[in-house]
Design a protein around this motif. Structure first.
Motif, PDB file in Angstrom:
ATOM      1  N   TYR A   1      69.055  50.095  43.492  1.00 54.67           N
ATOM      2  CA  TYR A   1      69.234  49.981  44.598  1.00 54.67           C
ATOM      3  C   TYR A   1      70.235  49.831  45.885  1.00 54.67           C
ATOM      4  CZ  TYR A   1      69.874  44.756  43.599  1.00 54.67           C
ATOM      5  OH  TYR A   1      70.240  43.473  42.842  1.00 54.67           O
TER       6      TYR A   1
ATOM      7  N   ASP B   1      71.072  46.452  51.743  1.00 55.07           N
ATOM      8  CA  ASP B   1      70.473  46.620  52.593  1.00 55.07           C
ATOM      9  C   ASP B   1      71.071  45.612  53.464  1.00 55.07           C
ATOM     10  OD1 ASP B   1      70.646  43.805  52.246  1.00 55.07           O
ATOM     11  OD2 ASP B   1      68.054  43.572  51.398  1.00 55.07           O
ATOM     12  N   ASP B   2      70.454  46.137  55.054  1.00 54.71           N
ATOM     13  CA  ASP B   2      71.091  45.185  56.445  1.00 54.71           C
ATOM     14  C   ASP B   2      71.560  44.399  56.097  1.00 54.71           C
ATOM     15  OD1 ASP B   2      70.705  47.530  57.253  1.00 54.71           O
ATOM     16  OD2 ASP B   2      68.683  47.418  57.974  1.00 54.71           O
TER      17      ASP B   2
ATOM     18  N   GLY C   1      74.138  45.612  47.263  1.00 47.08           N
ATOM     19  CA  GLY C   1      73.382  46.433  46.793  1.00 47.08           C
ATOM     20  C   GLY C   1      73.254  46.209  44.872  1.00 47.08           C
TER      21      GLY C   1
ATOM     22  N   LYS D   1      64.204  44.592  43.841  1.00 42.33           N
ATOM     23  CA  LYS D   1      64.296  44.426  45.437  1.00 42.33           C
ATOM     24  C   LYS D   1      63.144  46.192  45.434  1.00 42.33           C
ATOM     25  CE  LYS D   1      67.946  41.899  46.551  1.00 42.33           C
ATOM     26  NZ  LYS D   1      68.145  42.134  48.681  1.00 42.33           N
TER      27      LYS D   1
ATOM     28  N   ARG E   1      58.736  46.502  47.892  1.00 40.93           N
ATOM     29  CA  ARG E   1      58.749  46.747  48.780  1.00 40.93           C
ATOM     30  C   ARG E   1      58.310  44.543  48.218  1.00 40.93           C
ATOM     31  NH1 ARG E   1      56.370  50.932  50.064  1.00 40.93           N
ATOM     32  NH2 ARG E   1      57.626  51.519  51.492  1.00 40.93           N
TER      33      ARG E   1
ATOM     34  N   ASP F   1      66.338  52.506  48.358  1.00 41.96           N
ATOM     35  CA  ASP F   1      66.348  51.627  49.301  1.00 41.96           C
ATOM     36  C   ASP F   1      66.478  50.412  49.210  1.00 41.96           C
ATOM     37  OD1 ASP F   1      67.944  52.619  51.720  1.00 41.96           O
ATOM     38  OD2 ASP F   1      65.990  53.370  52.560  1.00 41.96           O
ATOM     39  N   ALA F   2      66.885  48.944  49.496  1.00 39.31           N
ATOM     40  CA  ALA F   2      65.536  48.075  49.312  1.00 39.31           C
ATOM     41  C   ALA F   2      64.854  47.734  49.340  1.00 39.31           C
ATOM     42  CB  ALA F   2      66.824  46.480  49.761  1.00 39.31           C
ATOM     43  N   GLY F   3      63.894  47.025  49.374  1.00 37.76           N
ATOM     44  CA  GLY F   3      62.550  47.028  49.602  1.00 37.76           C
ATOM     45  C   GLY F   3      61.645  48.484  49.983  1.00 37.76           C
ATOM     46  N   SER F   4      62.131  49.110  49.377  1.00 45.14           N
ATOM     47  CA  SER F   4      61.324  50.405  49.257  1.00 45.14           C
ATOM     48  C   SER F   4      60.111  50.179  47.965  1.00 45.14           C
ATOM     49  CB  SER F   4      61.956  51.576  49.241  1.00 45.14           C
ATOM     50  OG  SER F   4      62.685  51.298  48.043  1.00 45.14           O
TER      51      SER F   4
END
Length: 483
Positions: free
Chosen positions: A285, A288-289, A293, A332, A334, A458-461
């Motif tokens: 990962y 993220d915003d 990472g 990390k 979803r 991406d984190a959260g994917s």
């Protein structure tokens, strides 16, 4: 049919690493819950052990604080908490030295079951086992419990097993994997072998594929040093997901006994084909915003350790020939979700006009966050206007039948009590551990030899795009994480 709680014998449970995080979060609260439901006999005692110098009263206060932090207020009763704490004792022991072993021996009783729970670093397992044996603490009826990781590769697993077996018989060794203590994992065996509905269909003729997903929303921050030397393959696939695969794919044991069940699980691991490089995806990962990472969390900007793995696995035997198993796990992602999805083949023909291809039924065994079992079926959409079809899920979680007040047991509650009973059914046997490492090691070595980097996601994917293609190229799709 009425079930009952099977009582346990009086016991002395020695908890090495009693001041550690796992003991505070899981083991001691789990023992408290077993005490509150009356499963702990009056003569039972729990003896905490660590290097920290303190007396029994000091240890009891630490446990009281742990119960307040990790046990729901509704489950805490002051009288019950006091009664549980009265069963606790403490002996300071140097696990890697000589200090405290005589005092521990003096604290143990000769006429009760002895269990030694090693909630410590795996590097201490063999040494503690030897000291228990050499100091005469390990009797013929003693049990020793060890936490994962059970080695770092096949060689280290063999060395660990040899160190344990030099001092304890295999029937005394309990290798704990908390996934096997989950209610729904055991319900999988009940669903298959206590009902006549599913087992005749549980084969390649009727099942298109199986998906096993263990997704986590957390990253590796706080565990970076350990995780960067391990990775998702060692940390999750080799133990948790392989165990779920075994329980899903195993043949019916002749009897529901520990060795009969574990014999069938070993056969599944031994039937696994080597994994082709094209059938496996590794990921890592990215930040993220406003966050960090994977490389930031482990403090290694050049890390090539995977935080995600997706793979297609084949079990080469008569039952499963041609039916792939897709395994997926990652950090990390979803949603926090663990499930086994058994996807049955599509109906071969439809008799309904203006209806396209009918999808096969899907049996979903959910392990977390909400344990339960559902079956996706196709029915008539209610209402006038002609016959229309829709999909609905039949809830098989049995929540109403069990009652709203039925608190699900934490896995550690069940497994620790199984240790006291001497029931190894839900624990890994030494040859099982080694067989899993023998299958996983070539994959890990191929990554090291190639030097390839994991794909970023991406984190959260749902993980790397290549993981989606692993299914798409076969004309299949992953079940949506968090969907």
């Amino acid at each position: 049919m009425v079930s009952r709680v099977i009582p346990v014998q009086p016991f002395d449970l020695v908890l090495f690493g009693a001041t550690g995080d796992l003991a505070r979060r899981k083991i001691l609260p789990g023992l408290y819950h077993r005490f509150t439901v009356g499963q702990m006999p009056p003569e039972a005692r729990i003896i905490g052990s660590a290097r920290s110098k303190m007396d029994a009263a000091g240890f009891r206060e630490k446990v009281r604080a742990a119960l307040e932090e990790f046990t729901p207020a509704a489950d805490r009763n002051e009288e019950q908490v006091d009664g549980f704490l009265d069963r606790l004792d403490y002996v300071s022991v140097d696990a890697s030295g000589k200090g405290g072993w005589k005092e521990l021996a003096a604290a143990l009783r000769p006429d009760v079951v002895r269990a030694f729970y090693l909630s410590v670093s795996p590097s201490l397992f063999s040494g503690i086992a030897a000291r228990l044996h050499d100091s005469g603490l390990a009797t013929a009826d003693s049990r020793i419990v060890v936490e994962k990781p059970f080695g770092h590769d096949l060689n280290s697993a063999q060395e660990l097993n040899a160190g344990l077996r030099a001092n304890f018989e295999e029937h005394q060794i309990y290798r704990i994997d908390h996934y096997l203590g989950k209610e729904t994992v055991q319900n999988l065996m009940a669903l298959r072998f206590a009902n006549s509905l599913f087992e005749p269909l549980w084969n390649a003729t009727h099942i298109d594929h199986v998906q096993i997903t263990v997704a986590e929303t957390i990253g590796v921050d706080g565990r970076g040093a350990y995780y960067d030397g391990s990775g998702a393959m060692r940390d999750m696939i080799q133990n948790h997901l392989v165990q779920l695969l075994c329980l899903t794919a195993m043949e019916s044991p002749s009897k529901f006994t520990p060795n009969a069940v574990r014999d069938e699980k070993v056969k599944v691991i031994q039937a696994l084909d080597p994994v082709e490089p094209s059938d496996i995806v590794r990921g890592q990962y990215r930040a993220d915003d406003g966050g960090d990472g994977y490389c930031d969390h482990v403090g290694n900007p050049d890390s090539r350790t995977e935080s995600f793995v997706a793979m297609k696995v084949h079990v080469s035997n008569w039952r499963w020939a041609g039916t792939p198993f897709y395994l997926r796990t990652g950090k990390k992602l979803r949603a926090r979700e663990s499930e086994i999805a058994v996807v049955f083949r599509d109906p071969p023909h439809t008799i309904f006009p203006n209806v396209g291809r009918l999808r096969g039924n899907v049996l979903v065994i959910r392990l977390q966050p909400d344990e339960g079992i559902t079956l996706r079926t196709t029915i008539k959409d209610p209402g006038p206007g002609g016959l229309r079809l829709t999909e609905v899920s039949l809830d098989m979680s049995f929540a109403e039948a069990l009652g709203a007040d039925s608190r699900p047991q934490d896995a550690y509650e069940r497994l620790v009590m199984d240790v006291i009973r001497g029931d190894q059914t839900l624990f890994m046997r030494g040859d099982e551990v080694e067989a899993a490492w023998a299958w996983v090691d070539p994959v890990i070595q191929s990554w090291a030899d190639s030097g390839d980097r994991p794909a970023k996601y991406d984190a959260g994917s749902s993980g790397p795009e290549d993981a989606l293609m692993l299914m798409h190229r076969d004309g299949r799709r992953w079940r949506e994480i968090g969907g």
